[in-house]
Design an enzyme around this catalytic site. Structure first.
Site, short mmCIF file in Angstrom:
data_model
loop_
_atom_site.label_atom_id
_atom_site.label_comp_id
_atom_site.label_asym_id
_atom_site.label_seq_id
_atom_site.Cartn_x
_atom_site.Cartn_y
_atom_site.Cartn_z
N CYS A 257 -5.79 1.77 5.72
CA CYS A 257 -6.48 0.52 6.06
C CYS A 257 -6.01 0.06 7.44
O CYS A 257 -5.11 0.64 8.04
CB CYS A 257 -6.21 -0.56 5.02
SG CYS A 257 -4.59 -1.32 5.19
N GLU B 247 1.22 3.79 1.85
CA GLU B 247 1.87 4.18 3.10
C GLU B 247 3.11 3.34 3.36
O GLU B 247 4.16 3.84 3.75
CB GLU B 247 0.90 4.02 4.29
CG GLU B 247 -0.35 4.88 4.22
CD GLU B 247 -1.51 4.19 3.53
OE1 GLU B 247 -1.27 3.38 2.61
OE2 GLU B 247 -2.67 4.44 3.92
N CYS C 166 -2.23 -0.63 7.52
CA CYS C 166 -1.39 0.57 7.50
C CYS C 166 -1.58 1.39 8.78
O CYS C 166 -0.63 1.97 9.30
CB CYS C 166 -1.70 1.41 6.28
SG CYS C 166 -1.23 0.60 4.75
N HIS D 164 0.84 -1.18 0.00
CA HIS D 164 0.00 0.00 0.00
C HIS D 164 0.89 1.24 0.00
O HIS D 164 2.04 1.19 0.42
CB HIS D 164 -0.89 0.00 1.24
CG HIS D 164 -2.02 -1.00 1.17
ND1 HIS D 164 -3.02 -1.06 2.09
CD2 HIS D 164 -2.27 -1.99 0.27
CE1 HIS D 164 -3.86 -2.04 1.77
NE2 HIS D 164 -3.43 -2.62 0.68
#
Lengths: 180, 402
Positions: free
Chosen positions: A76, A48, A79, A46
């Protein structure tokens, strides 16, 4: 946040879920990241986490306590936990994520002991080390980017469902993100 | 009951009504304790107050159909009409009816939750019915607490029938994995004992190398029986800069390794220098943990494992970690649990429970997050804890995210 949105757009052009982020330290962008799950075949890439990895090649983990994250979509649960573990200072996000959001969308990993669900059912033991979250910034731009992506096909998914009926909606959703 | 969480798509093939074959007595699978989902735990303890009233058994059908007009039918997991001999012992005294007239057979009718109608309205309604109006008997309405959700196993239904009210088990489980999914997944596990031991060995190696904490992860492809990744924690692995990556947890690294295999490249995978983080090496030539892995394999198993090729044996590329099996020395943290979910893994077994940081277990005495099976998330997997033999327990750094 506008930089983050630009990065999300570049992700969209590369057939990635259009989520972009920038980490800001002392008013300076120290890293940016965009979703990279499709290219890397790795579901954890992801935006991040991609950016955190970049930062750690140059800066020690202690930099995060003076660093803020701007991300187009609410982090999410994975993360949100990662951000808590590295000790981020603040998180600003665009649209909320009611499917796996970890900063209020589904769980509130960022506050208290991190086990609270959206309805505020607090369970489990106490803990420390949360961070502040501010949502709803350029929310509708972030949502429309996601919709642009989801009218496309994901060739790598195992059982593709028909997307014939899907159309791009551009009307704004009511912003129901609590500014925390 | 509505709003049932749908089982994972793949699971539907398992929904035939096969008879359960019990595990063999000495099967090592007995060491795997199935984790209950959050909803299962909630369903097991929640009760609701309901009205019950003894009625003459010959008018039972008339009373039932008349009631349908005034109260909704609910609580279908409980017997609507119960003979006195099936009333649980704990309620027998409370529900005892003065025998008037003594020759009359009675049945206990479970009317509805007390929130659906007031006791007074119910009494007035019943009194008008011929069952009561002809004899002039006043309906004896009583309130009892019964389980509000349906039982998730025959065993639970039996327990409830003895404790609260006769319950019906309809083969199925709206609060967690269907029993046949559990049993199929359990039997599909590829030598869990060996792979959990391997995860622990990798964990020990990670700790003794000084590059990480004592946590380990192994990912196995059930289609081929192949180990796709074995990774130890590496958060202490210092680069030339002098610091490690606090997110280099065992499960995250193992998931990365599977992706690397799938990409079929040995280096320079990421534009962001991620390669530097874990050296871009495969299981076979990863330093400490990999050696442990190969060794463990040679020691304990001679039958399969083709360890020299980089490519998977399976023909398709696979999608993320779709339906792969994951063996972990310790219960994973929120980040890693969610990473497993994002990666669409099929089954997870872990050794030591992490009561302060673990995100899978939903039972009391921990964080009770139960991330492996939550209706609001778009993937679910079956999860077990391996019951450690005395002396087998791992050190657990209880405040640390594994």
């Amino acid at each position: 946040m506008q930089s983050a949105l630009q990065i999300a757009t570049s992700a969209l052009q590369s057939n990635e879920v259009p989520v972009g982020c920038v980490f800001v330290h002392d008013s300076r962008i120290i890293a940016s990241g965009r979703n990279d799950t499709n290219r890397s075949l790795c579901g954890t890439r992801h935006a991040e986490l991609v950016a955190i990895d970049k930062i750690l090649t140059t800066y020690p983990p202690s930099i995060f306590k003076e660093t803020d994250l701007y991300v187009t979509v609410e982090p999410c649960i994975m993360c949100a936990s990662a951000l808590r573990q590295v000790g981020i200072r603040k998180v600003y996000f665009g649209c909320s994520n009611d499917r796996f959001g970890g900063c209020g969308g589904v769980l509130k990993v960022h506050e208290g002991d991190g086990t609270m669900d959206v309805s505020g059912n607090k369970i489990g033991a106490g803990g420390t080390g949360g961070y502040e979250v501010f949502g709803g910034i350029y929310s509708s731009s972030a949502v429309v980017k996601l919709r642009e992506f989801y009218v496309q096909e994901n060739g790598r998914a195992p059982v593709a469902t028909s997307k014939k009926g899907r159309e791009l909606k551009t009307d704004n959703l009511p912003v129901d993100v609590d500014v925390l | 009951m509505t709003n049932l969480p749908s089982p994972t798509m793949e699971s539907e093939q398992f929904f035939d009504e096969e008879e359960e074959v019990p595990l063999e007595k000495d099967s090592p699978l007995h060491n795997l304790i199935l984790l209950r989902t959050l909803q299962e735990i909630k369903a097991a303890v929640e009760t609701i107050d309901v009205f019950t009233v003894p009625i003459p058994s010959r008018s039972a059908n008339v009373v039932l159909s008349s009631l349908r007009a005034i109260v909704p039918t609910s609580l279908q997991h409980l017997r609507r009409l119960v003979k006195p001999c099936y009333i649980p012992d704990s309620l027998v005294d409370f529900l005892a009816v003065p025998t008037t007239p003594p020759e009359e057979n009675i049945l206990y009718l479970l009317v509805c939750p007390v929130t659906d109608i007031s006791e007074e309205n119910l009494r007035n309604f019943l009194q008008e019915l011929p069952a009561f109006s002809t004899t002039g008997v006043v309906p004896r309405i009583m309130t009892v607490a019964v389980p509000s959700s349906q039982p998730i196993s025959a065993v639970q239904a039996t327990e409830w029938s003895a404790k609260y009210w006769p319950a019906v088990y309809k083969r199925g489980n709206p609060y967690g994995p269907h029993p046949s999914i559990v049993s199929q997944s359990l039997r599909a596990l590829v030598d869990p004992e060996k792979h959990l031991r391997l995860a622990k060995q990798v964990a020990t190696q990670a700790a003794s190398s000084g590059e990480g904490l004592g946590f380990g992860a192994v990912i196995v492809d059930p289609q081929t029986g192949q180990i796709l990744a074995a990774a130890g924690d590496a958060r202490l692995r210092c680069k030339e800069k002098g610091w490690g990556n606090p997110l280099d947890h065992a499960a995250m690294r193992a998931i990365d390794m599977v992706a690397q295999r799938r990409l079929g490249r040995t280096q320079n995978v990421r534009p962001d220098n991620k390669v530097e983080v874990w050296d871009g090496k495969y299981l076979e030539d990863e330093e400490a943990p990999a050696k442990a892995d190969t060794k463990a394999d040679e020691n304990s198993n001679t039958e399969n494992e083709d360890k020299d090729g980089d490519a998977d044996d399976r023909k398709d590329d696979g999608y993320l970690c779709h339906n792969l099996q994951v063996y972990l020395s310790h219960e994973p943290c929120v980040m890693c649990s969610m990473a497993l979910l994002h990666s669409r893994v099929g089954a997870v077994a872990f050794g030591t429970r992490m009561t302060r940081t673990g995100a899978l277990n939903a039972e009391e005495g921990g964080r009770q997050m139960g991330l492996f099976w939550r209706p609001e998330l778009n993937w679910k997997f079956v999860c077990w804890q391996w019951k450690a033999e005395p002396g087998e327990e791992m050190k657990s750094h209880e405040n640390v995210d594994a």
